[in-house]
Enzyme design. Structure first.
Site, PDB file in Angstrom:
ATOM      1  N   CYS A  48      -1.893   8.736   9.450  1.00 11.43           N
ATOM      2  CA  CYS A  48      -3.005   9.653   9.677  1.00 11.43           C
ATOM      3  C   CYS A  48      -2.842  10.849   8.739  1.00 11.43           C
ATOM      4  O   CYS A  48      -1.758  11.441   8.666  1.00 11.43           O
ATOM      5  CB  CYS A  48      -2.997  10.112  11.130  1.00 11.43           C
ATOM      6  SG  CYS A  48      -4.189  11.425  11.478  1.00 11.43           S
ATOM      7  N   ASP A  55      -0.492   4.447  11.311  1.00  7.45           N
ATOM      8  CA  ASP A  55      -1.625   3.580  11.637  1.00  7.45           C
ATOM      9  C   ASP A  55      -1.213   2.171  11.228  1.00  7.45           C
ATOM     10  O   ASP A  55      -1.084   1.875  10.038  1.00  7.45           O
ATOM     11  CB  ASP A  55      -2.878   3.991  10.849  1.00  7.45           C
ATOM     12  CG  ASP A  55      -3.544   5.235  11.405  1.00  7.45           C
ATOM     13  OD1 ASP A  55      -3.495   5.420  12.635  1.00  7.45           O
ATOM     14  OD2 ASP A  55      -4.113   6.001  10.623  1.00  7.45           O
ATOM     15  N   VAL A  70      -3.938 -13.606  -6.694  1.00  6.50           N
ATOM     16  CA  VAL A  70      -2.941 -12.541  -6.641  1.00  6.50           C
ATOM     17  C   VAL A  70      -1.586 -13.167  -6.311  1.00  6.50           C
ATOM     18  O   VAL A  70      -1.486 -14.083  -5.487  1.00  6.50           O
ATOM     19  CB  VAL A  70      -3.323 -11.436  -5.625  1.00  6.50           C
ATOM     20  CG1 VAL A  70      -3.262 -11.938  -4.197  1.00  6.50           C
ATOM     21  CG2 VAL A  70      -2.461 -10.202  -5.804  1.00  6.50           C
TER      22      VAL A  70
END
EC number: 1.7.1.13
Length: 134
Positions: A48, A55, A70
């Site tokens: 945050c 988070d 990827v």
């Protein structure tokens, strides 16, 4: 009751710590097909930007490759670079989408972030990209 947490903060880094340069690709041998590739991890973490509290999220990266895939170890390092970055959940998912679309130039990509509850509210963010012509 004293508010001993009011001034407490953890180290929060800026967006410059997001390391998209670590991404590597592999040539995709079937660009004429519309194969859906999906990567799932429950180890995504950012913080945050106001409190520095973590988070944590389950991420699903779903895409139809055009010419590149990827490389997974590089993807892991890229996602890990968010670990101490102060970024809103909605912004993190859109930033991941933007970085991966720029890098891979897929036909289609969708990033889903399912963030753990905060204050009894879970957050699910879906960001999409679709190439107009391929």
């Amino acid at each position: 009751m004293t508010d001993k947490y009011k001034e407490r903060r953890f180290d929060i880094y800026g967006y410059e710590k997001i390391d998209k340069e670590v991404l590597e690709s592999i040539e995709y041998e079937y660009p004429e097909k519309n194969t859906i590739v999906e990567y799932i991890t429950d180890e995504f973490s950012s913080v945050c930007p106001w409190t520095g509290l973590p988070d944590n999220a389950k991420l699903t990266i779903r895409y139809i490759p055009h010419k590149k895939l990827v490389e997974l170890k590089s993807l892991k390092y890229y996602l890990t670079s968010y670990r101490n970055v102060g970024i809103l959940q909605e912004h993190a998912i859109n930033r991941i989408l933007d970085d991966l679309v720029e890098f891979l130039q897929p036909k289609f990509m969708e990033i889903i972030g399912e963030f753990q509850e905060r204050g009894g509210i879970a957050t699910r963010i879906i960001a999409r990209y679709e190439k107009e012509e391929y």
